[in-house]
Design a protein around this motif. Sequence first.
Motif, mmCIF file in Angstrom:
data_model
loop_
_atom_site.group_PDB
_atom_site.id
_atom_site.type_symbol
_atom_site.label_atom_id
_atom_site.label_comp_id
_atom_site.label_asym_id
_atom_site.label_seq_id
_atom_site.Cartn_x
_atom_site.Cartn_y
_atom_site.Cartn_z
ATOM 1 N N ARG A 194 0.906 -1.043 -0.093
ATOM 2 C CA ARG A 194 -0.003 0.043 0.055
ATOM 3 C C ARG A 194 0.722 1.219 -0.047
ATOM 4 N NH1 ARG A 194 -5.243 -0.774 -1.117
ATOM 5 N NH2 ARG A 194 -5.960 1.250 -0.375
ATOM 6 N N LYS A 195 0.415 2.416 -0.884
ATOM 7 C CA LYS A 195 1.076 3.383 -0.776
ATOM 8 C C LYS A 195 0.896 4.426 0.663
ATOM 9 C CE LYS A 195 1.186 4.887 -5.766
ATOM 10 N NZ LYS A 195 0.112 4.062 -6.255
ATOM 11 N N GLU A 196 -0.390 4.238 1.143
ATOM 12 C CA GLU A 196 -0.673 4.876 2.391
ATOM 13 C C GLU A 196 -0.228 4.170 3.565
ATOM 14 O OE1 GLU A 196 -2.676 3.008 0.802
ATOM 15 O OE2 GLU A 196 -4.528 2.576 2.019
ATOM 16 N N ARG A 197 0.050 4.827 4.891
ATOM 17 C CA ARG A 197 0.535 4.213 5.936
ATOM 18 C C ARG A 197 -0.593 3.499 6.861
ATOM 19 N NH1 ARG A 197 3.175 2.614 9.552
ATOM 20 N NH2 ARG A 197 4.205 3.648 11.021
ATOM 21 N N ILE A 198 -0.409 2.326 6.973
ATOM 22 C CA ILE A 198 -1.321 1.252 7.732
ATOM 23 C C ILE A 198 -0.734 1.052 8.972
ATOM 24 C CG2 ILE A 198 -2.925 -0.829 7.725
ATOM 25 C CD1 ILE A 198 -3.545 0.219 5.102
ATOM 26 N N ILE A 199 -1.309 1.340 9.949
ATOM 27 C CA ILE A 199 -0.984 1.127 11.191
ATOM 28 C C ILE A 199 -0.967 -0.209 11.887
ATOM 29 C CG2 ILE A 199 -0.911 1.809 13.739
ATOM 30 C CD1 ILE A 199 0.059 4.000 11.904
ATOM 31 N N VAL A 200 -0.280 -1.126 12.063
ATOM 32 C CA VAL A 200 -0.198 -2.418 12.527
ATOM 33 C C VAL A 200 0.088 -2.868 14.157
ATOM 34 C CG1 VAL A 200 0.509 -4.788 11.890
ATOM 35 C CG2 VAL A 200 0.320 -3.095 9.995
ATOM 36 N N ALA A 201 -0.705 -3.268 14.629
ATOM 37 C CA ALA A 201 -0.430 -4.045 16.001
ATOM 38 C C ALA A 201 -0.297 -5.312 16.019
ATOM 39 C CB ALA A 201 -1.818 -3.618 16.925
ATOM 40 N N THR A 202 0.603 -5.940 16.678
ATOM 41 C CA THR A 202 0.698 -7.423 16.800
ATOM 42 C C THR A 202 0.993 -7.738 18.526
ATOM 43 O OG1 THR A 202 1.552 -9.312 15.800
ATOM 44 C CG2 THR A 202 3.062 -7.773 16.340
ATOM 45 N N LYS A 203 1.072 -8.968 18.523
ATOM 46 C CA LYS A 203 1.029 -9.392 20.095
ATOM 47 C C LYS A 203 2.246 -10.484 20.167
ATOM 48 C CE LYS A 203 -3.964 -9.001 19.887
ATOM 49 N NZ LYS A 203 -4.397 -9.339 18.750
ATOM 50 N N ILE A 204 2.533 -10.392 21.508
ATOM 51 C CA ILE A 204 3.636 -11.475 21.845
ATOM 52 C C ILE A 204 2.859 -12.372 22.606
ATOM 53 C CG2 ILE A 204 5.491 -11.891 23.287
ATOM 54 C CD1 ILE A 204 5.907 -8.815 23.186
ATOM 55 N N PRO A 205 2.915 -13.576 22.042
ATOM 56 C CA PRO A 205 2.173 -14.631 22.973
ATOM 57 C C PRO A 205 2.814 -15.182 24.039
ATOM 58 C CG PRO A 205 3.425 -15.708 21.097
ATOM 59 C CD PRO A 205 3.635 -14.189 21.073
ATOM 60 N N PRO A 206 1.994 -15.538 25.123
ATOM 61 C CA PRO A 206 2.741 -16.019 26.387
ATOM 62 C C PRO A 206 3.691 -17.168 26.377
ATOM 63 C CG PRO A 206 0.587 -16.524 26.575
ATOM 64 C CD PRO A 206 0.695 -15.743 25.192
ATOM 65 N N LYS A 207 4.922 -16.780 26.659
ATOM 66 C CA LYS A 207 6.033 -18.012 26.536
ATOM 67 C C LYS A 207 5.358 -19.436 27.045
ATOM 68 C CE LYS A 207 10.618 -19.339 27.425
ATOM 69 N NZ LYS A 207 11.940 -19.307 28.563
ATOM 70 N N ASN A 208 4.484 -19.395 28.232
ATOM 71 C CA ASN A 208 4.129 -20.603 28.828
ATOM 72 C C ASN A 208 2.598 -21.203 27.985
ATOM 73 O OD1 ASN A 208 1.969 -18.928 29.537
ATOM 74 N ND2 ASN A 208 2.507 -19.266 31.794
ATOM 75 N N GLY A 209 2.203 -20.453 27.040
ATOM 76 C CA GLY A 209 1.320 -20.969 26.119
ATOM 77 C C GLY A 209 -0.081 -21.126 26.819
ATOM 78 N N ARG A 210 -0.040 -20.445 28.077
ATOM 79 C CA ARG A 210 -1.451 -20.276 28.694
ATOM 80 C C ARG A 210 -2.258 -19.021 28.440
ATOM 81 N NH1 ARG A 210 -1.522 -23.675 33.477
ATOM 82 N NH2 ARG A 210 -0.764 -25.757 32.477
ATOM 83 N N TRP A 211 -3.574 -19.111 27.800
ATOM 84 C CA TRP A 211 -4.625 -17.947 27.452
ATOM 85 C C TRP A 211 -5.865 -18.449 28.415
ATOM 86 C CZ3 TRP A 211 -1.302 -18.917 23.515
ATOM 87 C CH2 TRP A 211 -0.894 -17.572 22.698
ATOM 88 N N PRO A 212 -6.152 -17.475 29.242
ATOM 89 C CA PRO A 212 -5.569 -16.196 29.640
ATOM 90 C C PRO A 212 -4.549 -16.599 30.713
ATOM 91 C CG PRO A 212 -7.769 -16.697 30.872
ATOM 92 C CD PRO A 212 -7.385 -17.694 29.970
ATOM 93 N N ALA A 213 -3.671 -15.580 31.289
ATOM 94 C CA ALA A 213 -2.840 -15.716 32.075
ATOM 95 C C ALA A 213 -3.483 -16.047 33.564
ATOM 96 C CB ALA A 213 -1.780 -14.590 32.191
#
Length: 324
Positions: free
Chosen positions: A73-92
């Motif tokens: 894309r020519k225009e700026r798109i804001i991207v948010a991502t996430k760090i998964p928990p190292k212990n693989g537990r959702w939710p903490a």
Amino acid sequence: MQFRSLGATGIRISEIGFGAWGIGGSMWLGGTDNESALALLAAADLGLNFIDTALAYGDGHSESLVGAFVRQRKERIIVATKIPPKNGRWPARAGTSIEDAFPYDYIIRSTEKSLKNLGVETIDLQQFHVWLDDWADSDEWKRALEDLKQSGKIRFAGISINDHQPANALRTAATGAIDSFQVIYNIFDQSPEKELFPAALERNIGIIVRVPLDEGALTGSVTPETKFPPGDWRNRYFRGERRTEVVRRVRGLTPLLGPEASTLPELALRFCLHHPAVSTVIPGMRNVKNVRANCGVSDGKQLSTKMLEELRTHAWEKNFYSAD
Ligand SMILES: NC(=O)c1ccc[n+]([C@@H]2O[C@H](COP(=O)([O-])OP(=O)(O)OC[C@H]3O[C@@H](n4cnc5c(N)ncnc54)[C@H](OP(=O)(O)O)[C@@H]3O)[C@@H](O)[C@H]2O)c1
């Protein structure tokens, strides 16, 4: 499309953002990468400039699709991502130590993986995918974020708050280390209004509203007859008698449709957008039809006080994510 500030970051983002969990594919079945690419394209053409993804969504697949898209894309798109928990537990879970979930080296490594998947040099907003407020006073995560900012790998940092626990980040809000919170907020779960939203307004922290449609319940499309593909996680979310109860609750909302909102998804999104603490609402979108409908809701019109008062009475305390 209307735009709002993401807290104190100075970034202006579209009121409707793109929830990119579904396009990751592994838990949401039935879509194709081609459809996902067309959905992203339609969204950006309608002015959407904010996408929320995560390393965990399809084990990097969502990030790869999003990255390939924003790079072209020519225009700026804001991207948010996430760090998964190292212990693989959702939710903490209460009592988990930050060393088990987000130790310093792991935060750095996970960010580097996301940068690679996205194919960009900087992540606009890096978020912790789970959180416990007990971690507020630990220094290591703050040092990791500072180092990532210093090296230009991330611009801003946020927390995706545990499901239905909006107060589980209030002490962290006071640390000044967090630019945004992502939280469940919808007609059924209005609880962030009590403490989180006032705290966010007071400290000028951005609010990203996730699950505005309650995983599809608030679209009216979930009935006892609904069939999700085998292996799709929604078979678990909407299991047993839950679908019947969803239908009963949604039936209470349909008489409210009319001039202020003509469909249930529109009503649900307008509800989320009414609150001044909200920076953006990120419905999960996998096809052009839904993208068009959802982006169309950002037209500057507000629900009336009468409608909002009525919607207050439809709050429903539940946790369909829990294993029990
Ligand atoms: N822990 C976390 O950090 C976390 C957890 C959950 C979600 N999230 C983020 O929040 C985003 C949104 O949540 P979500 O996707 O789980 O749930 P959601 O937005 O509440 O609901 C998504 C569902 O609504 C349907 N839908 C969307 N727009 C529609 C429309 N206009 N008409 C009819 N149906 C419509 C989708 O249809 P299709 O099935 O046809 O696509 C999908 O089934 C995610 O994509 C992700 O970015 C974060």
